[in-house]
Scaffold this motif. Structure first.
Motif, PDB file in Angstrom:
ATOM      1  N   LEU A   1      15.993  51.769  17.168  1.00 22.81           N
ATOM      2  CA  LEU A   1      15.087  50.682  16.797  1.00 22.81           C
ATOM      3  C   LEU A   1      14.964  50.469  15.296  1.00 22.81           C
ATOM      4  O   LEU A   1      14.425  49.448  14.862  1.00 22.81           O
ATOM      5  CB  LEU A   1      13.693  50.916  17.405  1.00 22.81           C
ATOM      6  CG  LEU A   1      13.598  50.820  18.929  1.00 22.81           C
ATOM      7  CD1 LEU A   1      12.151  50.979  19.382  1.00 22.81           C
ATOM      8  CD2 LEU A   1      14.165  49.509  19.454  1.00 22.81           C
ATOM      9  N   GLU A   2      15.470  51.417  14.497  1.00 27.62           N
ATOM     10  CA  GLU A   2      15.420  51.174  13.048  1.00 27.62           C
ATOM     11  C   GLU A   2      16.470  50.149  12.612  1.00 27.62           C
ATOM     12  O   GLU A   2      16.429  49.648  11.484  1.00 27.62           O
ATOM     13  CB  GLU A   2      15.600  52.472  12.251  1.00 27.62           C
ATOM     14  CG  GLU A   2      16.947  53.132  12.357  1.00 27.62           C
ATOM     15  CD  GLU A   2      17.006  54.225  13.413  1.00 27.62           C
ATOM     16  OE1 GLU A   2      17.917  55.070  13.345  1.00 27.62           O
ATOM     17  OE2 GLU A   2      16.147  54.214  14.320  1.00 27.62           O
ATOM     18  N   HIS A   3      17.400  49.804  13.505  1.00 25.76           N
ATOM     19  CA  HIS A   3      18.433  48.818  13.189  1.00 25.76           C
ATOM     20  C   HIS A   3      17.954  47.399  13.488  1.00 25.76           C
ATOM     21  O   HIS A   3      17.220  47.165  14.454  1.00 25.76           O
ATOM     22  CB  HIS A   3      19.705  49.098  13.991  1.00 25.76           C
ATOM     23  CG  HIS A   3      20.344  50.403  13.643  1.00 25.76           C
ATOM     24  ND1 HIS A   3      21.305  50.999  14.412  1.00 25.76           N
ATOM     25  CD2 HIS A   3      20.159  51.235  12.588  1.00 25.76           C
ATOM     26  CE1 HIS A   3      21.682  52.150  13.865  1.00 25.76           C
ATOM     27  NE2 HIS A   3      20.994  52.311  12.758  1.00 25.76           N
ATOM     28  N   SER A   4      18.410  46.443  12.693  1.00 23.33           N
ATOM     29  CA  SER A   4      17.973  45.050  12.864  1.00 23.33           C
ATOM     30  C   SER A   4      18.407  44.492  14.218  1.00 23.33           C
ATOM     31  O   SER A   4      17.737  43.627  14.781  1.00 23.33           O
ATOM     32  CB  SER A   4      18.501  44.169  11.731  1.00 23.33           C
ATOM     33  OG  SER A   4      19.918  44.179  11.708  1.00 23.33           O
ATOM     34  N   LEU A   5      19.519  44.981  14.765  1.00 20.52           N
ATOM     35  CA  LEU A   5      19.989  44.537  16.082  1.00 20.52           C
ATOM     36  C   LEU A   5      18.928  44.786  17.147  1.00 20.52           C
ATOM     37  O   LEU A   5      18.556  43.882  17.906  1.00 20.52           O
ATOM     38  CB  LEU A   5      21.289  45.270  16.436  1.00 20.52           C
ATOM     39  CG  LEU A   5      21.714  45.309  17.909  1.00 20.52           C
ATOM     40  CD1 LEU A   5      21.905  43.908  18.447  1.00 20.52           C
ATOM     41  CD2 LEU A   5      22.973  46.133  18.081  1.00 20.52           C
TER      42      LEU A   5
ATOM     43  N   GLN B   1      15.756  45.448  16.683  1.00 23.20           N
ATOM     44  CA  GLN B   1      14.520  44.724  16.363  1.00 23.20           C
ATOM     45  C   GLN B   1      14.576  43.297  16.888  1.00 23.20           C
ATOM     46  O   GLN B   1      13.587  42.769  17.392  1.00 23.20           O
ATOM     47  CB  GLN B   1      14.289  44.755  14.849  1.00 23.20           C
ATOM     48  CG  GLN B   1      13.952  46.133  14.317  1.00 23.20           C
ATOM     49  CD  GLN B   1      14.170  46.262  12.828  1.00 23.20           C
ATOM     50  OE1 GLN B   1      14.300  45.262  12.127  1.00 23.20           O
ATOM     51  NE2 GLN B   1      14.214  47.484  12.333  1.00 23.20           N
ATOM     52  N   ARG B   2      15.753  42.668  16.786  1.00 24.22           N
ATOM     53  CA  ARG B   2      15.893  41.309  17.315  1.00 24.22           C
ATOM     54  C   ARG B   2      15.693  41.300  18.829  1.00 24.22           C
ATOM     55  O   ARG B   2      15.103  40.377  19.389  1.00 24.22           O
ATOM     56  CB  ARG B   2      17.265  40.741  16.956  1.00 24.22           C
ATOM     57  CG  ARG B   2      17.407  39.250  17.280  1.00 24.22           C
ATOM     58  CD  ARG B   2      18.690  38.669  16.717  1.00 24.22           C
ATOM     59  NE  ARG B   2      18.799  38.999  15.305  1.00 24.22           N
ATOM     60  CZ  ARG B   2      19.852  39.605  14.757  1.00 24.22           C
ATOM     61  NH1 ARG B   2      20.894  39.916  15.497  1.00 24.22           N
ATOM     62  NH2 ARG B   2      19.883  39.883  13.482  1.00 24.22           N
ATOM     63  N   LEU B   3      16.186  42.353  19.486  1.00 24.65           N
ATOM     64  CA  LEU B   3      16.042  42.428  20.944  1.00 24.65           C
ATOM     65  C   LEU B   3      14.616  42.760  21.371  1.00 24.65           C
ATOM     66  O   LEU B   3      14.264  42.595  22.532  1.00 24.65           O
ATOM     67  CB  LEU B   3      17.026  43.453  21.516  1.00 24.65           C
ATOM     68  CG  LEU B   3      18.492  43.007  21.481  1.00 24.65           C
ATOM     69  CD1 LEU B   3      19.412  44.144  21.864  1.00 24.65           C
ATOM     70  CD2 LEU B   3      18.721  41.808  22.391  1.00 24.65           C
ATOM     71  N   ILE B   4      13.789  43.237  20.448  1.00 29.08           N
ATOM     72  CA  ILE B   4      12.358  43.401  20.725  1.00 29.08           C
ATOM     73  C   ILE B   4      11.663  42.045  20.642  1.00 29.08           C
ATOM     74  O   ILE B   4      10.908  41.654  21.530  1.00 29.08           O
ATOM     75  CB  ILE B   4      11.706  44.381  19.725  1.00 29.08           C
ATOM     76  CG1 ILE B   4      12.207  45.800  19.951  1.00 29.08           C
ATOM     77  CG2 ILE B   4      10.176  44.341  19.845  1.00 29.08           C
ATOM     78  CD1 ILE B   4      11.798  46.776  18.874  1.00 29.08           C
ATOM     79  N   PHE B   5      11.934  41.328  19.558  1.00 24.83           N
ATOM     80  CA  PHE B   5      11.234  40.064  19.338  1.00 24.83           C
ATOM     81  C   PHE B   5      11.656  38.978  20.332  1.00 24.83           C
ATOM     82  O   PHE B   5      10.837  38.159  20.743  1.00 24.83           O
ATOM     83  CB  PHE B   5      11.468  39.573  17.912  1.00 24.83           C
ATOM     84  CG  PHE B   5      10.771  40.397  16.878  1.00 24.83           C
ATOM     85  CD1 PHE B   5       9.387  40.482  16.860  1.00 24.83           C
ATOM     86  CD2 PHE B   5      11.478  41.109  15.927  1.00 24.83           C
ATOM     87  CE1 PHE B   5       8.726  41.257  15.920  1.00 24.83           C
ATOM     88  CE2 PHE B   5      10.827  41.882  14.979  1.00 24.83           C
ATOM     89  CZ  PHE B   5       9.447  41.955  14.984  1.00 24.83           C
TER      90      PHE B   5
ATOM     91  N   THR C   1      28.460  42.827  18.568  1.00 24.77           N
ATOM     92  CA  THR C   1      28.112  42.664  17.158  1.00 24.77           C
ATOM     93  C   THR C   1      28.349  43.954  16.381  1.00 24.77           C
ATOM     94  O   THR C   1      28.639  44.998  16.976  1.00 24.77           O
ATOM     95  CB  THR C   1      26.638  42.237  17.017  1.00 24.77           C
ATOM     96  OG1 THR C   1      26.354  41.930  15.651  1.00 24.77           O
ATOM     97  CG2 THR C   1      25.698  43.337  17.465  1.00 24.77           C
ATOM     98  N   SER C   2      28.245  43.876  15.070  1.00 28.58           N
ATOM     99  CA  SER C   2      28.242  45.030  14.147  1.00 28.58           C
ATOM    100  C   SER C   2      29.619  45.626  13.838  1.00 28.58           C
ATOM    101  O   SER C   2      29.758  46.370  12.879  1.00 28.58           O
ATOM    102  CB  SER C   2      27.324  46.152  14.648  1.00 28.58           C
ATOM    103  OG  SER C   2      26.015  45.646  14.812  1.00 28.58           O
ATOM    104  N   ALA C   3      30.625  45.330  14.653  1.00 29.87           N
ATOM    105  CA  ALA C   3      31.990  45.795  14.389  1.00 29.87           C
ATOM    106  C   ALA C   3      32.947  44.926  15.196  1.00 29.87           C
ATOM    107  O   ALA C   3      32.521  44.136  16.041  1.00 29.87           O
ATOM    108  CB  ALA C   3      32.144  47.264  14.769  1.00 29.87           C
TER     109      ALA C   3
ATOM    110  N   SER D   1      22.685  42.578   8.374  1.00 28.47           N
ATOM    111  CA  SER D   1      21.231  42.744   8.393  1.00 28.47           C
ATOM    112  C   SER D   1      20.547  41.697   7.519  1.00 28.47           C
ATOM    113  O   SER D   1      19.469  41.215   7.826  1.00 28.47           O
ATOM    114  CB  SER D   1      20.854  44.143   7.902  1.00 28.47           C
ATOM    115  OG  SER D   1      21.380  45.121   8.761  1.00 28.47           O
ATOM    116  N   GLU D   2      21.206  41.350   6.394  1.00 31.10           N
ATOM    117  CA  GLU D   2      20.601  40.381   5.471  1.00 31.10           C
ATOM    118  C   GLU D   2      20.546  38.971   6.040  1.00 31.10           C
ATOM    119  O   GLU D   2      19.653  38.191   5.706  1.00 31.10           O
ATOM    120  CB  GLU D   2      21.393  40.332   4.150  1.00 31.10           C
ATOM    121  CG  GLU D   2      21.343  41.602   3.342  1.00 31.10           C
ATOM    122  CD  GLU D   2      22.449  42.589   3.677  1.00 31.10           C
ATOM    123  OE1 GLU D   2      22.727  43.459   2.850  1.00 31.10           O
ATOM    124  OE2 GLU D   2      23.030  42.489   4.789  1.00 31.10           O
TER     125      GLU D   2
END
Length: 340
Positions: free
Chosen positions: A192-196, A198-202, A264-266, A291-292
Motif C-alpha cells: 500500500l505504500e506504492h501509488s499503484l 493507493q489508486r486501487l483504494i481510492f 503497469t510498472s514494468a 508515480s509523478e
C-alpha cells in the motif's frame, strides 16, 4: 466497502471509524498540515489512517516496513514527520533507538499489539467524547496529502508530493478510462505504500464499489479471492499477471468474473502479449506511467493485438513529446526522452 481477511467493512461502519479516528488524531495533537509517518503492512489500519488524514488535512509519508532503521530515520527527519504509526514489532525496535525514541516521545502509535511508551491504535478508533470543530473538506483539496519517497535507501530521499485533488482526479481518470462503476469488485495485493495500490483504494471508494485487500501477493490466494468475491477489475505488475495467467485452465475455471486487467510498472513480456487472445473473457490493458504522473499511455491489447511492441497512445488530457538531449522535440522513429 472493504473486505480484508474475512473482515467486511461496509460504508456506514467505515465512516464511523474514520470519524472517530480523525477526531482522536486531532485530540492527540495532529493538525492540518502535519506529517504522519506510516510503517504498516497491507491492512485495514493503513486505509483508515489514509482516510482520516485526508479528513483533517494532514499528510501521510508511507514507507516500506522492510527498510533498515537508518533509512527510516533519515526519511522521516527529511519530511519532518511529527507522529509515527507503525506495526508493533517495528515500533519496538524504534523504542530501543535513543535518538528516535527522544524525537517521537509520546508520538508513537502502535498497531497490532499494545507496547510500552506507545499509543494503542485500537483506542483511537473507539468513540471519543471530545469533539473537534468540523472544517470543510474543500479546504484540504490542495493540501499536501501523500508524500512518496524514492531512493531513500540509497541516498537522499526524493519526495513526490501529491495533493488530495490530484489523487481524486487520478482515480476518476482511471474510472473513466477502464469504464468502471459502483458494481465493480476491485482487488489489490501490492504494498500500500506504492501509488499503484493507493489508486486501487481510492477507485472503489469514490464510486461506492468494493475493495478486496490482500495482505500480500500469492497467485493461488489471489485466484481464490477473485473467484470467491466475483472480482471484476485489477491493476497488477507483469510478474503477477504472468504467474496468474500461465495456465489457461485455471483462468477459465476460477476467474470467470474478471472483466479487465491492467499491467503497469514494468514491461509485459512479448511472449505473453502474443497469448492475450487466448483469454477471451478478459480485457487486457498495458499502461505506461510513473508515480509523478499516474497513467500516461494505455494500450488495449485485445483491440490492438498487432501493437505488442507499444505501450499505447496517450490518455485523454495527457500530452507526450519525445525529446533529444537539448530538450527539443525529435522526429518520429527516433529514440529520446519521454516528456509527459
Amino acid at each position: 466497502a472493504i473486505i480484508f481477511q474475512n473482515q467486511k467493512i461496509n460504508y456506514k461502519s467505515l465512516n464511523i471509524i474514520i470519524t472517530n479516528l480523525s477526531t482522536s488524531l486531532q485530540n492527540i495533537g495532529i493538525k492540518k498540515g502535519d506529517k504522519i509517518g506510516l510503517l504498516l503492512h497491507n491492512s485495514l489500519e493503513f486505509i483508515y489512517v489514509m482516510l482520516a488524514a485526508g479528513k483533517i488535512g494532514a499528510a501521510i509519508v508511507p514507507l516500506s516496513t522492510s527498510l533498515p532503521l537508518p533509512s527510516i530515520f533519515r526519511s522521516f527527519l527529511f519530511t519532518k514527520v511529527k507522529f509515527l504509526i507503525g506495526w508493533h514489532t517495528i515500533l519496538s525496535k524504534i523504542n530501543k533507538e535513543k535518538k528516535l525514541k527522544k524525537i517521537y516521545k509520546n508520538k508513537l502509535i502502535s498497531v497490532g499489539e499494545k507496547i510500552p511508551n506507545c499509543i494503542d491504535f485500537n483506542n483511537l478508533i473507539c468513540k471519543t467524547s471530545k469533539v473537534i470543530k468540523k472544517t470543510k473538506v474543500i479546504n484540504f483539496l490542495n493540501n499536501d496529502y501523500i508524500i512518496s519517497l524514492t531512493s531513500g535507501s540509497t541516498g537522499h530521499p526524493k519526495p513526490i508530493i501529491l495533493s488530495q485533488k490530484t489523487k481524486l482526479l487520478r482515480a476518476q481518470a482511471a474510472k473513466k478510462l477502464y469504464k468502471l462503476n459502483n458494481k465493480d469488485i476491485i482487488i489489490t495485493a501490492t504494498p500500500l505504500e506504492h501509488s499503484l495500490s493507493q489508486r486501487l483504494i481510492f477507485l472503489p471508494l469514490i464510486m461506492g464499489a468494493t475493495l478486496i485487500l490482500l495482505k500480500n501477493f500469492n497467485e493461488k490466494i489471489w485466484m481464490k479471492e477473485v473467484k470467491k468475491n466475483k472480482v471484476t477489475f485489477s491493476i497488477l505488475v507483469p510478474t503477477q499477471i504472468e504467474k496468474i495467467f500461465n495456465n489457461k485452465i485455471n483462468y477459465e475455471k476460477n476467474l470467470k468474473t474478471l472483466r479487465t486487467i491492467v499491467s503497469t510498472s514494468a514491461k509485459l513480456s512479448q511472449d505473453f502479449k502474443k497469448k492475450i487472445n487466448l483469454f477471451n473473457k478478459c480485457n487486457f490493458h498495458e499502461c505506461y506511467g510513473a508515480s509523478e504522473i499516474a497513467i500516461g499511455t494505455n494500450l488495449n491489447l485485445k483491440k490492438d493485438s498487432k501493437k505488442i511492441k507499444s505501450v499505447g497512445k496517450s490518455c485523454p488530457n495527457v500530452s507526450i513529446k519525445i525529446l533529444n538531449n537539448k530538450n527539443s522535440q525529435i522526429k518520429k522513429g527516433l529514440t529520446g526522452e519521454i516528456a509527459v
